[in-house]
Design a protein around this motif. Structure first.
Motif, PDB file in Angstrom:
ATOM      1  N   GLU A 132       5.080  -5.587  -9.249  1.00  0.00           N
ATOM      2  CA  GLU A 132       4.633  -4.707  -8.150  1.00  0.00           C
ATOM      3  C   GLU A 132       3.651  -5.502  -7.305  1.00  0.00           C
ATOM      4  O   GLU A 132       2.829  -6.244  -7.856  1.00  0.00           O
ATOM      5  CB  GLU A 132       3.877  -3.485  -8.696  1.00  0.00           C
ATOM      6  N   PHE A 133       3.719  -5.318  -5.991  1.00  0.00           N
ATOM      7  CA  PHE A 133       2.806  -6.058  -5.111  1.00  0.00           C
ATOM      8  C   PHE A 133       2.038  -5.120  -4.183  1.00  0.00           C
ATOM      9  O   PHE A 133       2.638  -4.262  -3.531  1.00  0.00           O
ATOM     10  CB  PHE A 133       3.576  -7.092  -4.289  1.00  0.00           C
ATOM     11  N   LEU A 141       6.759  -3.795  -0.103  1.00  0.00           N
ATOM     12  CA  LEU A 141       5.549  -3.820  -0.920  1.00  0.00           C
ATOM     13  C   LEU A 141       5.326  -2.420  -1.508  1.00  0.00           C
ATOM     14  O   LEU A 141       5.758  -1.421  -0.948  1.00  0.00           O
ATOM     15  CB  LEU A 141       4.336  -4.286  -0.114  1.00  0.00           C
ATOM     16  N   ASP A 142       4.650  -2.387  -2.647  1.00  0.00           N
ATOM     17  CA  ASP A 142       4.645  -1.167  -3.457  1.00  0.00           C
ATOM     18  C   ASP A 142       3.502  -0.209  -3.177  1.00  0.00           C
ATOM     19  O   ASP A 142       3.547   0.940  -3.612  1.00  0.00           O
ATOM     20  CB  ASP A 142       4.626  -1.559  -4.928  1.00  0.00           C
ATOM     21  N   VAL A 179       3.793 -12.458   1.623  1.00  0.00           N
ATOM     22  CA  VAL A 179       4.606 -11.256   1.363  1.00  0.00           C
ATOM     23  C   VAL A 179       6.049 -11.662   1.049  1.00  0.00           C
ATOM     24  O   VAL A 179       6.653 -11.179   0.081  1.00  0.00           O
ATOM     25  CB  VAL A 179       4.557 -10.299   2.578  1.00  0.00           C
ATOM     26  N   ALA A 193       5.051  -5.049   6.339  1.00  0.00           N
ATOM     27  CA  ALA A 193       5.019  -5.429   4.915  1.00  0.00           C
ATOM     28  C   ALA A 193       5.503  -4.286   4.028  1.00  0.00           C
ATOM     29  O   ALA A 193       6.251  -4.500   3.069  1.00  0.00           O
ATOM     30  CB  ALA A 193       3.603  -5.834   4.521  1.00  0.00           C
ATOM     31  N   LYS A 200      10.054 -11.242  -6.729  1.00  0.00           N
ATOM     32  CA  LYS A 200      10.337  -9.949  -7.378  1.00  0.00           C
ATOM     33  C   LYS A 200      11.832  -9.819  -7.653  1.00  0.00           C
ATOM     34  O   LYS A 200      12.255  -9.414  -8.732  1.00  0.00           O
ATOM     35  CB  LYS A 200       9.845  -8.825  -6.454  1.00  0.00           C
ATOM     36  N   HIS A 230      -1.992  -8.023  -6.844  1.00  0.00           N
ATOM     37  CA  HIS A 230      -2.533  -7.922  -5.488  1.00  0.00           C
ATOM     38  C   HIS A 230      -2.191  -9.231  -4.789  1.00  0.00           C
ATOM     39  O   HIS A 230      -2.167 -10.279  -5.425  1.00  0.00           O
ATOM     40  CB  HIS A 230      -4.046  -7.704  -5.548  1.00  0.00           C
ATOM     41  N   ALA A 241       6.354 -13.230  -2.352  1.00  0.00           N
ATOM     42  CA  ALA A 241       6.239 -12.211  -3.396  1.00  0.00           C
ATOM     43  C   ALA A 241       7.547 -11.431  -3.550  1.00  0.00           C
ATOM     44  O   ALA A 241       8.043 -11.229  -4.665  1.00  0.00           O
ATOM     45  CB  ALA A 241       5.089 -11.254  -3.055  1.00  0.00           C
ATOM     46  N   LEU A 242       8.115 -11.010  -2.425  1.00  0.00           N
ATOM     47  CA  LEU A 242       9.324 -10.180  -2.503  1.00  0.00           C
ATOM     48  C   LEU A 242      10.519 -10.987  -3.009  1.00  0.00           C
ATOM     49  O   LEU A 242      11.357 -10.462  -3.753  1.00  0.00           O
ATOM     50  CB  LEU A 242       9.616  -9.549  -1.141  1.00  0.00           C
ATOM     51  N   PRO A 266      -0.714  -5.367  -1.027  1.00  0.00           N
ATOM     52  CA  PRO A 266      -1.423  -6.262  -0.102  1.00  0.00           C
ATOM     53  C   PRO A 266      -2.908  -5.912  -0.037  1.00  0.00           C
ATOM     54  O   PRO A 266      -3.270  -4.741  -0.046  1.00  0.00           O
ATOM     55  CB  PRO A 266      -0.749  -5.991   1.243  1.00  0.00           C
TER      56      PRO A 266
END
Ligand SMILES: [Zn+2]
Length: 456
Positions: free
Chosen positions: A177-178, A203-204, A160, A198, A167, A144, A163-164, A180
């Motif tokens: 996997e993310f 985001l997943d 975001v 996002a 990844k 998360h 995170a990406l 938000p």
């Protein structure tokens, strides 16, 4: 004779497949092509040749290509799956202290400093936490991430982006996997636009903590609308509270059925279930089972954060782990926060979390330890929707070898030794002074030992 397999392992214990047996495994092209039960411990298919090496040789950094690697009876598990972390917050404790040790102060302390972290700082902390988890054998993580729109969309998008980028950077090592954390009590167009952006970026799914909202049902409605619009799964912090009147899980179950989202919705924490009376808790659990909700328990954080108002008999704060399992709800156990205001400890090691879960839920029988092992392997793998997970012919080669011969020994000893392999290479090898496994239970393993040694 040279061994032509990409990977050839012998004398491996595969407790998720069959216990008290040893296996020979061969891989080619990044996939398992043969998994064969050995008739006798140490019994090998001699005609396939190749010198025999041990894991200590691997730990010494030598190239073992062309060798058969003798696991000497150690456990081989599919890469562990951590279904609930907060990589972006990890290692932020020094910047965001928490004097009271409550969830309330943790949220406010982190919110105060969140706008000050640069994207590179956030990414560095995330990388450290993910690679540390990988070193313990975790090859897939659902994290998360904060989505701090109140301090401006730029702050939210910074996390975001971090995170990406991570990844992408760690792809092939640890699958990330993310989700938000959609803000609560906020229903503005700015928020809708930011979430749209996002999700478009990659985001997943959609997360959040609607039990913290003044209007939880409205928040949950909105998250389901967005998830349906974008075709994404939902994973919500639910009822992380000692207050028995917090019952967002029941409403989430209702919405799941209304939207036909069965199997796509996960609820985490569920602490208030333990504060409710038996009848109320049973009713919520029934509604969760009817909606095919998946769940994650997070004992480390909840043991630390919950029960802060109690005196004398201080509650454990974890959910009703055994009742959820008995109701057939897929329940994973996961790390949650690492060395941040929510949890000053933790290292991303699911062995530690497994043992904590065992303490918190009174799970110590041989059968219960095997359930716990599934709560960090195939159950979270199905929650994350991982394809071709597990040690099986045709599946991608992705595993961790534990420095223990049996599940019981692994939970009790928490051995440091881990050898992690993914995407056709050894990613992490722990150097150990000794391995205790081979001699830990002389009676049970005498046959194994002599069988293997005879072949050396
Ligand atoms: Zn969490």
């Amino acid at each position: 004779m040279v061994n032509t397999f990409e990977l050839h392992l012998i004398n491996a214990a595969l407790p998720l497949l069959e216990e008290k047996k040893l296996f020979e495994l061969k891989a080619a092209g990044g996939r398992w092509i043969s998994i064969r039960k050995q008739e006798q411990p140490g019994e090998l298919q001699e005609q396939q040749g190749g010198p025999i090496a041990t894991l200590s040789t691997l730990s010494d950094g030598r190239d073992l290509s062309g060798c058969r690697i003798d696991l000497e009876g150690r456990m081989l598990l599919p890469g562990l799956v951590d279904a609930h972390m907060h990589l972006d917050k990890a290692y932020s404790l020094s910047a965001a202290p928490n004097q009271s040790g409550t969830l309330y102060e943790a949220i406010h302390s982190y919110s105060r400093v969140a706008p000050m972290f640069t994207k590179e700082q956030i990414k560095a902390r995330m990388r450290k936490a993910a690679l540390r988890a990988l070193s313990f054998g975790t090859t897939a993580i659902r994290s998360h991430i904060d989505f701090h729109l109140r301090t401006g969309a730029e702050v939210a998008m910074r996390t975001v982006q971090a995170a990406l980028e991570l990844k992408e950077e760690l792809s092939g090592q640890v699958a990330l996997e993310f989700f938000p954390m959609c803000p609560y009590n906020s229903h503005t167009l700015l928020e809708q636009d930011a979430i749209h952006e996002a999700l478009q970026l990659g985001l997943d799914g959609l997360g959040g903590a609607p039990h913290l909202s003044e209007t939880p049902e409205r928040d949950i409605d909105r998250i389901f609308e967005l998830a349906a619009r974008y075709g994404k799964p939902i994973d919500l912090h639910a009822d992380e509270s000692d207050d028995p009147t917090k019952r967002t899980a029941a409403y989430i179950a209702e919405k799941t059925i209304a939207y036909g989202f069965q199997g796509c919705v996960t609820v985490d924490h569920l602490c208030s279930l333990s504060a409710m009376d038996e009848e109320a808790a049973a009713s919520v659990i029934r509604s969760m089972a009817d909606a095919k909700l998946q769940a994650v328990t997070l004992p480390a954080c909840n043991l630390y954060l919950q029960g802060r108002g109690d005196r004398g008999l201080i509650r454990r704060g974890t959910t009703r782990i055994k009742e959820l399992l008995e109701a057939g709800i897929p329940l994973a156990t996961a790390s949650d926060n690492i060395q941040d205001p929510f949890h000053p400890f933790g290292r991303g090691d699911l062995a530690q979390i497994g043992q904590l879960t065992a303490y918190a839920a009174h799970m110590g029988s041989p059968q219960e330890l095997r359930t716990l092992l599934r709560m960090m392997t195939d159950i979270p793998a199905s929650i994350l929707g991982l394809k071709e997970y597990g040690i099986a012919e045709g599946h991608p080669v992705n595993f961790v070898i534990m420095d223990a011969l049996t599940v019981d020994e692994w939970f009790a000893e928490q051995p440091a030794g881990r050898w992690v392999y993914n995407n056709r290479r050894w990613l992490s090898v722990t150097r150990t002074e000794h391995h205790m496994g081979w001699v830990s239970d002389p009676e049970q393993h005498a046959t194994q030992a002599s069988g293997v040694q005879n072949k050396k």
